[in-house]
Write a protein that holds these residues in place. Structure first.
Motif, mmCIF file in Angstrom:
data_model
loop_
_atom_site.group_PDB
_atom_site.id
_atom_site.type_symbol
_atom_site.label_atom_id
_atom_site.label_comp_id
_atom_site.label_asym_id
_atom_site.label_seq_id
_atom_site.Cartn_x
_atom_site.Cartn_y
_atom_site.Cartn_z
ATOM 1 N N ASP A 85 11.477 1.618 -6.925
ATOM 2 C CA ASP A 85 10.882 1.162 -5.675
ATOM 3 C C ASP A 85 10.156 -0.153 -5.951
ATOM 4 O OD1 ASP A 85 9.760 0.834 -3.204
ATOM 5 O OD2 ASP A 85 8.295 2.453 -3.423
ATOM 6 N N PHE A 86 10.727 -1.269 -5.505
ATOM 7 C CA PHE A 86 10.162 -2.578 -5.799
ATOM 8 C C PHE A 86 8.786 -2.774 -5.175
ATOM 9 C CE2 PHE A 86 14.332 -3.557 -7.257
ATOM 10 C CZ PHE A 86 14.162 -4.575 -8.175
ATOM 11 N N SER A 87 8.519 -2.108 -4.065
ATOM 12 C CA SER A 87 7.227 -2.309 -3.421
ATOM 13 C C SER A 87 6.086 -1.743 -4.244
ATOM 14 C CB SER A 87 7.217 -1.687 -2.023
ATOM 15 O OG SER A 87 7.393 -0.281 -2.117
ATOM 16 N N ASN A 88 6.368 -0.849 -5.185
ATOM 17 C CA ASN A 88 5.331 -0.265 -6.028
ATOM 18 C C ASN A 88 5.341 -0.791 -7.454
ATOM 19 O OD1 ASN A 88 3.659 1.462 -4.512
ATOM 20 N ND2 ASN A 88 5.377 2.868 -4.257
ATOM 21 N N LEU A 89 6.020 -1.898 -7.697
ATOM 22 C CA LEU A 89 5.983 -2.485 -9.035
ATOM 23 C C LEU A 89 4.734 -3.356 -9.147
ATOM 24 C CD1 LEU A 89 9.688 -3.536 -9.657
ATOM 25 C CD2 LEU A 89 8.471 -1.572 -10.569
ATOM 26 N N PHE A 90 3.868 -3.019 -10.093
ATOM 27 C CA PHE A 90 2.638 -3.779 -10.274
ATOM 28 C C PHE A 90 2.128 -3.592 -11.687
ATOM 29 C CE2 PHE A 90 1.304 0.414 -9.032
ATOM 30 C CZ PHE A 90 0.166 0.659 -9.796
ATOM 31 N N ILE A 91 1.221 -4.471 -12.067
ATOM 32 C CA ILE A 91 0.518 -4.353 -13.338
ATOM 33 C C ILE A 91 -0.964 -4.305 -13.003
ATOM 34 C CG2 ILE A 91 -0.041 -5.493 -15.524
ATOM 35 C CD1 ILE A 91 2.707 -6.844 -15.374
ATOM 36 N N ALA A 92 -1.626 -3.247 -13.420
ATOM 37 C CA ALA A 92 -3.062 -3.126 -13.174
ATOM 38 C C ALA A 92 -3.799 -4.062 -14.126
ATOM 39 C CB ALA A 92 -3.507 -1.680 -13.377
ATOM 40 N N LEU A 93 -4.675 -4.887 -13.580
ATOM 41 C CA LEU A 93 -5.416 -5.852 -14.391
ATOM 42 C C LEU A 93 -6.812 -5.333 -14.764
ATOM 43 C CD1 LEU A 93 -4.454 -9.107 -12.464
ATOM 44 C CD2 LEU A 93 -3.418 -8.167 -14.531
ATOM 45 N N GLY A 94 -7.023 -4.075 -14.568
ATOM 46 C CA GLY A 94 -8.291 -3.428 -14.918
ATOM 47 C C GLY A 94 -8.034 -1.968 -15.192
ATOM 48 N N ALA A 95 -9.102 -1.260 -15.501
ATOM 49 C CA ALA A 95 -8.980 0.168 -15.788
ATOM 50 C C ALA A 95 -8.786 0.936 -14.488
ATOM 51 C CB ALA A 95 -10.222 0.656 -16.509
ATOM 52 N N VAL A 96 -7.765 1.779 -14.476
ATOM 53 C CA VAL A 96 -7.486 2.608 -13.303
ATOM 54 C C VAL A 96 -8.274 3.909 -13.467
ATOM 55 C CG1 VAL A 96 -5.695 3.801 -11.985
ATOM 56 C CG2 VAL A 96 -5.184 1.628 -13.103
ATOM 57 N N PRO A 97 -9.098 4.259 -12.460
ATOM 58 C CA PRO A 97 -9.887 5.504 -12.571
ATOM 59 C C PRO A 97 -8.986 6.732 -12.708
ATOM 60 C CG PRO A 97 -10.613 4.162 -10.702
ATOM 61 C CD PRO A 97 -9.370 3.530 -11.241
ATOM 62 N N GLU A 98 -9.504 7.736 -13.431
ATOM 63 C CA GLU A 98 -8.757 8.984 -13.625
ATOM 64 C C GLU A 98 -8.466 9.636 -12.285
ATOM 65 O OE1 GLU A 98 -7.524 10.692 -16.319
ATOM 66 O OE2 GLU A 98 -7.948 8.877 -17.460
ATOM 67 N N ALA A 108 0.946 -7.666 -8.249
ATOM 68 C CA ALA A 108 2.004 -6.963 -7.525
ATOM 69 C C ALA A 108 3.287 -7.779 -7.569
ATOM 70 C CB ALA A 108 1.565 -6.690 -6.091
ATOM 71 N N TYR A 109 3.977 -7.749 -8.699
ATOM 72 C CA TYR A 109 5.185 -8.558 -8.844
ATOM 73 C C TYR A 109 6.365 -7.987 -8.076
ATOM 74 C CZ TYR A 109 6.627 -5.243 -12.496
ATOM 75 O OH TYR A 109 6.978 -4.131 -13.190
ATOM 76 N N GLY A 110 6.339 -6.733 -7.721
ATOM 77 C CA GLY A 110 7.413 -6.145 -6.920
ATOM 78 C C GLY A 110 7.451 -6.762 -5.528
ATOM 79 N N SER A 111 6.293 -6.972 -4.940
ATOM 80 C CA SER A 111 6.222 -7.632 -3.631
ATOM 81 C C SER A 111 6.739 -9.062 -3.741
ATOM 82 C CB SER A 111 4.785 -7.644 -3.116
ATOM 83 O OG SER A 111 4.333 -6.344 -2.911
ATOM 84 N N PHE A 112 6.396 -9.724 -4.848
ATOM 85 C CA PHE A 112 6.865 -11.094 -5.052
ATOM 86 C C PHE A 112 8.384 -11.146 -5.145
ATOM 87 C CE2 PHE A 112 8.242 -14.485 -7.903
ATOM 88 C CZ PHE A 112 7.809 -15.585 -7.171
ATOM 89 N N VAL A 113 8.988 -10.181 -5.836
ATOM 90 C CA VAL A 113 10.448 -10.145 -5.944
ATOM 91 C C VAL A 113 11.064 -9.993 -4.556
ATOM 92 C CG1 VAL A 113 12.403 -8.781 -6.806
ATOM 93 C CG2 VAL A 113 10.492 -9.309 -8.317
ATOM 94 N N SER A 114 10.485 -9.128 -3.727
ATOM 95 C CA SER A 114 10.996 -8.935 -2.365
ATOM 96 C C SER A 114 10.873 -10.209 -1.541
ATOM 97 C CB SER A 114 10.239 -7.811 -1.664
ATOM 98 O OG SER A 114 10.482 -6.590 -2.296
ATOM 99 N N VAL A 115 9.722 -10.871 -1.622
ATOM 100 C CA VAL A 115 9.504 -12.095 -0.848
ATOM 101 C C VAL A 115 10.411 -13.216 -1.351
ATOM 102 C CG1 VAL A 115 7.807 -13.883 -0.310
ATOM 103 C CG2 VAL A 115 7.173 -11.487 -0.151
ATOM 104 N N ALA A 116 10.609 -13.326 -2.664
ATOM 105 C CA ALA A 116 11.492 -14.354 -3.217
ATOM 106 C C ALA A 116 12.934 -14.125 -2.773
ATOM 107 C CB ALA A 116 11.401 -14.371 -4.747
ATOM 108 N N LEU A 117 13.372 -12.882 -2.782
ATOM 109 C CA LEU A 117 14.725 -12.571 -2.317
ATOM 110 C C LEU A 117 14.851 -12.872 -0.827
ATOM 111 C CD1 LEU A 117 17.474 -11.506 -3.145
ATOM 112 C CD2 LEU A 117 16.677 -9.214 -2.606
ATOM 113 N N ASN A 118 13.819 -12.548 -0.072
ATOM 114 C CA ASN A 118 13.773 -12.857 1.353
ATOM 115 C C ASN A 118 13.944 -14.362 1.573
ATOM 116 O OD1 ASN A 118 13.165 -13.135 4.048
ATOM 117 N ND2 ASN A 118 11.314 -11.906 3.970
ATOM 118 N N PHE A 119 13.212 -15.161 0.798
ATOM 119 C CA PHE A 119 13.301 -16.621 0.913
ATOM 120 C C PHE A 119 14.705 -17.114 0.570
ATOM 121 C CE2 PHE A 119 13.311 -20.672 -1.340
ATOM 122 C CZ PHE A 119 12.913 -21.514 -0.309
#
Length: 142
Positions: free
Chosen positions: A53-66, A84-95
């Motif tokens: 699911d590309f919309s949920n591709l992301f890298i957390a830049l901090g600690a994620v709470p338990e 959120a690079y998954g959103s970027f991939v979608s927008v780039a493909l859209n463009f």
């Protein structure tokens, strides 16, 4: 000439009205392409790459709470900065799709605008003085 008069002349020109219509149609067309990418293409691409699911591709830049689910919305709601690079991939493909469609449309419009080569025109009529000179020449030859 006052600034208001200049603006009025600028705004009433046909090109500005054409541009406004183009922007409105482009906005609507952008939504159609956005839906095509988000609802049709990206799910197919995700299926090819293993139900990703590309919309949920992301890298957390901090600690994620338990106990926080590993979804983009939940991590953002927890206040963790994310990339959120998954959103970027979608927008780039859209463009890319939108740019390609516009390119094809402009190519077709330019093809229709090309004028057919003009048929060879008849030679211009011979000037009167040249005709008189020819008559004199012909009569001297006799």
């Amino acid at each position: 000439m006052g600034m208001m008069q200049e603006f009025k002349e600028f705004a009433v020109k046909g090109n500005v009205i054409d541009l406004a219509v183009g922007v409105i149609i482009g906005g609507a067309f952008g939504k159609i392409v956005g839906s095509l990418v988000d609802d049709v293409i990206m799910p197919l691409v995700g299926l090819v790459f293993g139900k990703l699911d590309f919309s949920n591709l992301f890298i957390a830049l901090g600690a994620v709470p338990e106990g926080t689910p590993r979804t983009l919305a939940a991590v953002r709601e927890a206040g963790v900065p994310v990339l959120a690079y998954g959103s970027f991939v979608s927008v780039a493909l859209n463009f890319l799709i939108l740019a390609f469609v516009i390119f094809i449309m402009i190519k077709q419009i330019n093809r229709f605008r090309r004028e057919e080569p003009a048929a060879p025109a008849e030679p211009p009529a011979t000037p009167e003085d040249v005709l008189l000179l020819r008559e004199i020449r012909d009569s001297l030859r006799k």
